[in-house]
Design a protein around this motif. Structure first.
Motif, mmCIF file in Angstrom:
data_model
loop_
_atom_site.group_PDB
_atom_site.id
_atom_site.type_symbol
_atom_site.label_atom_id
_atom_site.label_comp_id
_atom_site.label_asym_id
_atom_site.label_seq_id
_atom_site.Cartn_x
_atom_site.Cartn_y
_atom_site.Cartn_z
ATOM 1 N N GLU A 197 0.693 -1.065 -0.207
ATOM 2 C CA GLU A 197 -0.145 -0.222 0.072
ATOM 3 C C GLU A 197 0.353 1.193 0.173
ATOM 4 O OE1 GLU A 197 -2.869 -0.139 3.567
ATOM 5 O OE2 GLU A 197 -3.378 -2.570 2.555
ATOM 6 N N PHE A 198 2.214 0.816 -0.454
ATOM 7 C CA PHE A 198 2.748 2.498 -0.938
ATOM 8 C C PHE A 198 2.227 3.211 -1.300
ATOM 9 C CE2 PHE A 198 4.478 -0.012 -3.908
ATOM 10 C CZ PHE A 198 4.867 0.417 -5.220
ATOM 11 N N PRO A 199 2.477 4.639 -1.111
ATOM 12 C CA PRO A 199 1.926 5.698 -2.239
ATOM 13 C C PRO A 199 2.563 5.860 -3.814
ATOM 14 C CG PRO A 199 2.819 6.956 -0.753
ATOM 15 C CD PRO A 199 3.213 5.390 0.281
ATOM 16 N N THR A 200 2.244 6.584 -4.210
ATOM 17 C CA THR A 200 2.636 6.737 -5.204
ATOM 18 C C THR A 200 4.441 7.914 -4.975
ATOM 19 O OG1 THR A 200 1.065 6.731 -7.022
ATOM 20 C CG2 THR A 200 2.722 7.882 -7.822
ATOM 21 N N GLU A 201 3.892 8.745 -4.592
ATOM 22 C CA GLU A 201 4.850 9.350 -3.777
ATOM 23 C C GLU A 201 6.478 8.749 -3.693
ATOM 24 O OE1 GLU A 201 1.290 11.716 -3.981
ATOM 25 O OE2 GLU A 201 1.886 9.427 -2.522
ATOM 26 N N MET A 202 6.074 7.323 -2.779
ATOM 27 C CA MET A 202 7.519 6.412 -1.959
ATOM 28 C C MET A 202 8.501 6.167 -3.198
ATOM 29 S SD MET A 202 8.780 5.517 0.073
ATOM 30 C CE MET A 202 8.149 5.683 1.889
ATOM 31 N N LEU A 203 7.808 5.755 -5.070
ATOM 32 C CA LEU A 203 8.394 5.542 -5.751
ATOM 33 C C LEU A 203 8.837 6.531 -6.369
ATOM 34 C CD1 LEU A 203 8.720 3.079 -7.379
ATOM 35 C CD2 LEU A 203 7.083 3.593 -8.634
ATOM 36 N N GLU A 204 8.228 7.822 -6.534
ATOM 37 C CA GLU A 204 9.201 8.501 -7.045
ATOM 38 C C GLU A 204 10.162 9.488 -6.334
ATOM 39 O OE1 GLU A 204 7.219 12.789 -8.451
ATOM 40 O OE2 GLU A 204 5.975 12.396 -7.004
ATOM 41 N N TRP A 205 10.144 9.280 -5.211
ATOM 42 C CA TRP A 205 11.134 9.397 -4.400
ATOM 43 C C TRP A 205 12.715 8.733 -4.998
ATOM 44 C CZ3 TRP A 205 13.690 6.159 -0.516
ATOM 45 C CH2 TRP A 205 14.500 6.780 0.239
ATOM 46 N N ARG A 206 12.247 7.458 -5.003
ATOM 47 C CA ARG A 206 12.998 5.930 -4.861
ATOM 48 C C ARG A 206 13.373 6.919 -6.679
ATOM 49 N NH1 ARG A 206 16.695 4.453 -6.089
ATOM 50 N NH2 ARG A 206 17.375 1.711 -5.060
ATOM 51 N N LEU A 207 12.611 6.654 -7.519
ATOM 52 C CA LEU A 207 13.254 6.528 -8.749
ATOM 53 C C LEU A 207 14.052 8.315 -8.500
ATOM 54 C CD1 LEU A 207 10.274 6.157 -11.243
ATOM 55 C CD2 LEU A 207 12.209 4.651 -10.057
ATOM 56 N N GLY A 208 13.697 9.306 -7.934
ATOM 57 C CA GLY A 208 14.651 10.865 -7.911
ATOM 58 C C GLY A 208 15.430 10.173 -7.013
ATOM 59 N N CYS A 209 15.338 9.115 -6.138
ATOM 60 C CA CYS A 209 17.853 9.503 -5.468
ATOM 61 C C CYS A 209 18.285 8.459 -7.120
ATOM 62 C CB CYS A 209 17.173 8.199 -4.587
ATOM 63 S SG CYS A 209 15.572 8.464 -3.287
ATOM 64 N N ALA A 210 17.297 7.756 -7.285
ATOM 65 C CA ALA A 210 18.661 7.819 -9.032
ATOM 66 C C ALA A 210 18.949 8.217 -9.884
ATOM 67 C CB ALA A 210 17.703 5.808 -8.839
ATOM 68 N N ASP A 211 18.514 9.438 -9.615
ATOM 69 C CA ASP A 211 18.591 10.223 -10.715
ATOM 70 C C ASP A 211 18.008 9.937 -11.812
ATOM 71 O OD1 ASP A 211 18.984 13.530 -10.914
ATOM 72 O OD2 ASP A 211 21.147 12.335 -11.931
ATOM 73 N N VAL A 212 16.719 9.260 -12.153
ATOM 74 C CA VAL A 212 15.627 9.121 -13.915
ATOM 75 C C VAL A 212 14.971 9.848 -13.814
ATOM 76 C CG1 VAL A 212 17.418 7.005 -13.354
ATOM 77 C CG2 VAL A 212 14.927 7.438 -12.599
ATOM 78 N N ILE A 213 14.354 10.911 -13.318
ATOM 79 C CA ILE A 213 13.650 11.621 -13.147
ATOM 80 C C ILE A 213 13.893 12.911 -12.902
ATOM 81 C CG2 ILE A 213 11.509 9.673 -12.919
ATOM 82 C CD1 ILE A 213 10.954 10.661 -10.026
ATOM 83 N N ASN A 214 13.112 14.060 -12.461
ATOM 84 C CA ASN A 214 12.993 15.499 -12.745
ATOM 85 C C ASN A 214 12.587 15.608 -11.049
ATOM 86 O OD1 ASN A 214 15.037 15.837 -14.291
ATOM 87 N ND2 ASN A 214 13.677 16.657 -15.531
ATOM 88 N N TYR A 215 13.289 14.964 -10.251
ATOM 89 C CA TYR A 215 12.616 14.987 -9.152
ATOM 90 C C TYR A 215 12.702 16.383 -7.783
ATOM 91 C CZ TYR A 215 10.990 13.036 -4.399
ATOM 92 O OH TYR A 215 10.299 12.948 -3.006
ATOM 93 N N SER A 216 12.030 17.431 -7.614
ATOM 94 C CA SER A 216 11.831 18.183 -6.325
ATOM 95 C C SER A 216 12.036 18.171 -5.127
ATOM 96 C CB SER A 216 10.813 19.502 -7.241
ATOM 97 O OG SER A 216 9.562 18.302 -6.933
#
Length: 237
Positions: A179-198
């Protein structure tokens, strides 16, 4: 004697507290003054601009918008902006070569957690047009799964400039819950620097642990006669 020492100690504490408050007040006053000076400088600069300066500023802004729109259209033409399945592992190489940042979900139809991941990836694909989001059936990609050493389903391979730079294996990095939120996955992808995470990369979004939360249990699965681990609860199959 004891009473005198207590009064002296209390007086010293009060003096220190007063001095600390004075220092804090002075720092705040200086900070406010600095901000005010910066705002005044910007206002002065704007007031001193003539019509030609304003026109050039407008043109630069318009040019930046046009450039951003052109970049977005280029991304969309390459399949960005949507979460889609690629037919085979042969297509993987052309898809990865065509885009700077790629998130590829290696899935299997019988694994529940893959379907959960699909929902979140579809949302992020529309939000982060700068990155390509694709999925590939691991059962149809024996060469790739062997080459990338994928042993757990689901696994996301995170690629930049055609090279794999990170993996998200199962839900371990996502709070160990279905039941993780989408924001958690977004954060993880941001940590890998494969998305522009703000957001703040130092801390993941808060996840409320509710009763009945499912945690990772690894089970042995077989794909085309080869052993894989399925990051799923016991009710997936």
């Amino acid at each position: 004697m004891a009473a005198w020492l207590f009064r002296e100690f209390h007086t010293e504490l009060a003096t220190m507290a007063h001095q600390s408050m004075e220092i804090i007040a002075k720092v705040l006053e200086q900070s406010a003054k600095l901000v005010e000076e910066q705002v005044d400088a910007q206002l002065t600069k704007l007031n001193e601009m003539d019509e030609d300066d304003l026109e050039r500023l407008k043109e630069r802004r318009l040019e930046a918008l046009k450039k951003a729109q052109k970049q977005k259209q280029e991304w969309l033409s390459k399949g960005h902006g949507e979460y889609r399945e690629i037919p085979s592992e042969k297509d993987f190489f052309s898809e990865v070569k065509d885009s700077k940042n790629v998130v590829c979900h290696f899935y299997r139809n019988s694994t529940l957690r893959c379907k959960i991941l699909d929902k979140h990836l579809a949302i992020l694909a529309k939000k982060h047009v700068e990155t390509k989001f694709i999925k590939l059936n691991a059962e149809k990609a024996p060469f790739l799964t062997e080459r990338l050493r994928i042993k757990v389903i689901p696994t996301m391979a995170l690629l930049a400039d055609g090279k794999t730079k990170d993996y998200v294996v199962g839900f371990t990095d996502l709070g160990n819950t279905d039941e993780f939120p989408t924001e958690m996955l977004e954060w993880r992808l941001g940590c890998a620097d494969v998305i522009n995470y703000s957001g703040n990369l130092r801390e993941p979004p808060t996840v409320t642990q509710r009763s009945g939360t499912k945690f990772t249990k690894v089970e042995k699965k077989t794909i085309r006669g080869r052993d894989y681990d399925s990051d799923s609860d016991s009710g997936d199959d």
